[in-house]
Design an enzyme around this catalytic site. Structure first.
Site, PDB file in Angstrom:
ATOM      1  N   LYS A  39       7.009  34.251  41.401  1.00 19.40           N
ATOM      2  CA  LYS A  39       8.493  34.917  42.260  1.00 19.40           C
ATOM      3  C   LYS A  39       7.022  35.455  43.212  1.00 19.40           C
ATOM      4  CE  LYS A  39      11.944  35.068  38.502  1.00 19.40           C
ATOM      5  NZ  LYS A  39      12.599  36.418  37.643  1.00 19.40           N
ATOM      6  N   ARG A  88       7.744  30.912  27.906  1.00 17.24           N
ATOM      7  CA  ARG A  88       8.717  32.057  27.365  1.00 17.24           C
ATOM      8  C   ARG A  88       7.923  33.533  26.924  1.00 17.24           C
ATOM      9  NH1 ARG A  88      13.974  32.474  30.240  1.00 17.24           N
ATOM     10  NH2 ARG A  88      14.592  33.575  28.446  1.00 17.24           N
ATOM     11  N   THR A 130      12.350  39.858  29.749  1.00 12.40           N
ATOM     12  CA  THR A 130      12.654  40.618  30.728  1.00 12.40           C
ATOM     13  C   THR A 130      12.446  41.314  31.992  1.00 12.40           C
ATOM     14  OG1 THR A 130      14.690  38.564  30.345  1.00 12.40           O
ATOM     15  CG2 THR A 130      14.882  39.977  32.573  1.00 12.40           C
ATOM     16  N   ASN A 171      10.451  40.392  38.452  1.00 10.87           N
ATOM     17  CA  ASN A 171       9.064  40.637  36.691  1.00 10.87           C
ATOM     18  C   ASN A 171       8.249  39.501  36.968  1.00 10.87           C
ATOM     19  OD1 ASN A 171      11.167  38.640  37.345  1.00 10.87           O
ATOM     20  ND2 ASN A 171      12.287  39.286  35.011  1.00 10.87           N
ATOM     21  N   GLU A 202      16.026  21.765  36.227  1.00 12.85           N
ATOM     22  CA  GLU A 202      15.194  22.398  37.025  1.00 12.85           C
ATOM     23  C   GLU A 202      13.585  21.940  37.814  1.00 12.85           C
ATOM     24  OE1 GLU A 202      13.931  26.550  34.906  1.00 12.85           O
ATOM     25  OE2 GLU A 202      16.524  26.681  34.396  1.00 12.85           O
TER      26      GLU A 202
HETATM   27  O1  CDP Z   1      13.729  35.636  33.622  1.00 14.48           O
HETATM   28  P1  CDP Z   1      14.742  35.237  31.984  1.00 14.48           P
HETATM   29  O2  CDP Z   1      15.347  34.173  31.724  1.00 14.48           O
HETATM   30  O3  CDP Z   1      14.209  36.310  31.589  1.00 14.48           O
HETATM   31  O4  CDP Z   1      16.093  36.335  32.304  1.00 14.48           O
HETATM   32  P2  CDP Z   1      17.586  36.037  32.692  1.00 14.48           P
HETATM   33  O5  CDP Z   1      18.396  36.726  32.393  1.00 14.48           O
HETATM   34  O6  CDP Z   1      17.940  34.372  33.138  1.00 14.48           O
HETATM   35  O7  CDP Z   1      18.143  36.323  34.710  1.00 14.48           O
HETATM   36  C1  CDP Z   1      17.227  35.985  35.048  1.00 14.48           C
HETATM   37  C2  CDP Z   1      15.983  36.545  36.182  1.00 14.48           C
HETATM   38  O8  CDP Z   1      17.282  38.164  37.060  1.00 14.48           O
HETATM   39  C3  CDP Z   1      15.515  37.390  35.674  1.00 14.48           C
HETATM   40  O9  CDP Z   1      14.131  37.134  35.629  1.00 14.48           O
HETATM   41  C4  CDP Z   1      15.236  38.343  36.569  1.00 14.48           C
HETATM   42  O10 CDP Z   1      14.822  38.356  37.941  1.00 14.48           O
HETATM   43  C5  CDP Z   1      16.436  39.022  37.212  1.00 14.48           C
HETATM   44  N1  CDP Z   1      17.601  39.532  36.954  1.00 14.48           N
HETATM   45  C6  CDP Z   1      17.716  41.131  37.967  1.00 14.48           C
HETATM   46  O11 CDP Z   1      17.439  40.856  39.034  1.00 14.48           O
HETATM   47  N2  CDP Z   1      18.742  41.577  37.074  1.00 14.48           N
HETATM   48  C7  CDP Z   1      19.095  41.912  35.376  1.00 14.48           C
HETATM   49  N3  CDP Z   1      20.143  43.126  34.840  1.00 14.48           N
HETATM   50  C8  CDP Z   1      18.656  41.529  34.693  1.00 14.48           C
HETATM   51  C9  CDP Z   1      17.383  39.735  35.687  1.00 14.48           C
HETATM   52 MG    MG Z   2      16.725  33.269  32.289  1.00 14.14          MG
END
Ligand code: CDP
Ligand code: MG
Length: 135
Positions: A10, A86, A92, A113, A127
């Site tokens: 990112k 993952r 996350t 992140n 994707e």
């Molecule tokens: O990336 P991952 O699958 O671990 O997390 P997700 O729940 O699918 O959320 C996608 C992305 O959204 C995360 O990697 C964060 O960058 C962002 N995010 C955020 O900005 N605020 C949150 N409360 C949760 C996720």
């Molecule tokens: Mg996700």
């Protein structure tokens, strides 16, 4: 069984000079980089990638973040690559992710992140088609 997954390094990782650090962790694990591109996405591309999240209250700042500068998009291949990536990425929220993971070692944020990894074979297929339509 060899599998392909889609990864984003990112904009925070690019800004912080961590592209090499992140890639080296995937490569050291034994995953193969089969496609990789440095690019900047616009809001509509962000909406397509994060279609499952566009209604979340935290989505507008996420969209601003992922469009804020260049990122590196890649396809990685290897045995159980989706789950392996993952696990390497970590939870996350970087504040809660386990030490030893990319997020656990290098991020202190729930948004910035550093990495994205597909969460299922269906997501990986979607994707990869979206980001690398010619592959
Ligand atoms: O990336 P991952 O699958 O671990 O997390 P997700 O729940 O699918 O959320 C996608 C992305 O959204 C995360 O990697 C964060 O960058 C962002 N995010 C955020 O900005 N605020 C949150 N409360 C949760 C996720
Ligand atoms: Mg996700």
């Amino acid at each position: 069984m060899s599998q392909r997954t889609f990864v984003i390094i990112k904009p925070d990782a690019v800004r912080r000079g961590l592209v090499g650090e992140v890639l080296s962790r995937y490569e050291a694990k034994g995953l193969t980089i089969v496609a990789m591109e440095h690019r900047t996405i616009d809001a509509s591309q962000a909406d397509e990638h994060y279609a499952e999240h566009v209604e979340q209250p935290w989505y507008p700042p996420l969209r601003d973040f992922v469009t804020s500068g260049p990122l590196v998009a890649a396809i990685l291949e290897g045995d159980e690559a989706i789950e392996v990536v993952r696990l390497i990425n970590g939870a996350t929220d970087g504040r809660k992710a386990a030490p030893g993971t990319i997020r656990g070692d290098l991020s202190l944020s729930n948004r910035e992140n550093l990495v994205h990894g597909s969460d299922s074979p269906e997501s990986a297929e979607r994707e990869i088609k979206l980001w690398f339509p010619s592959l």
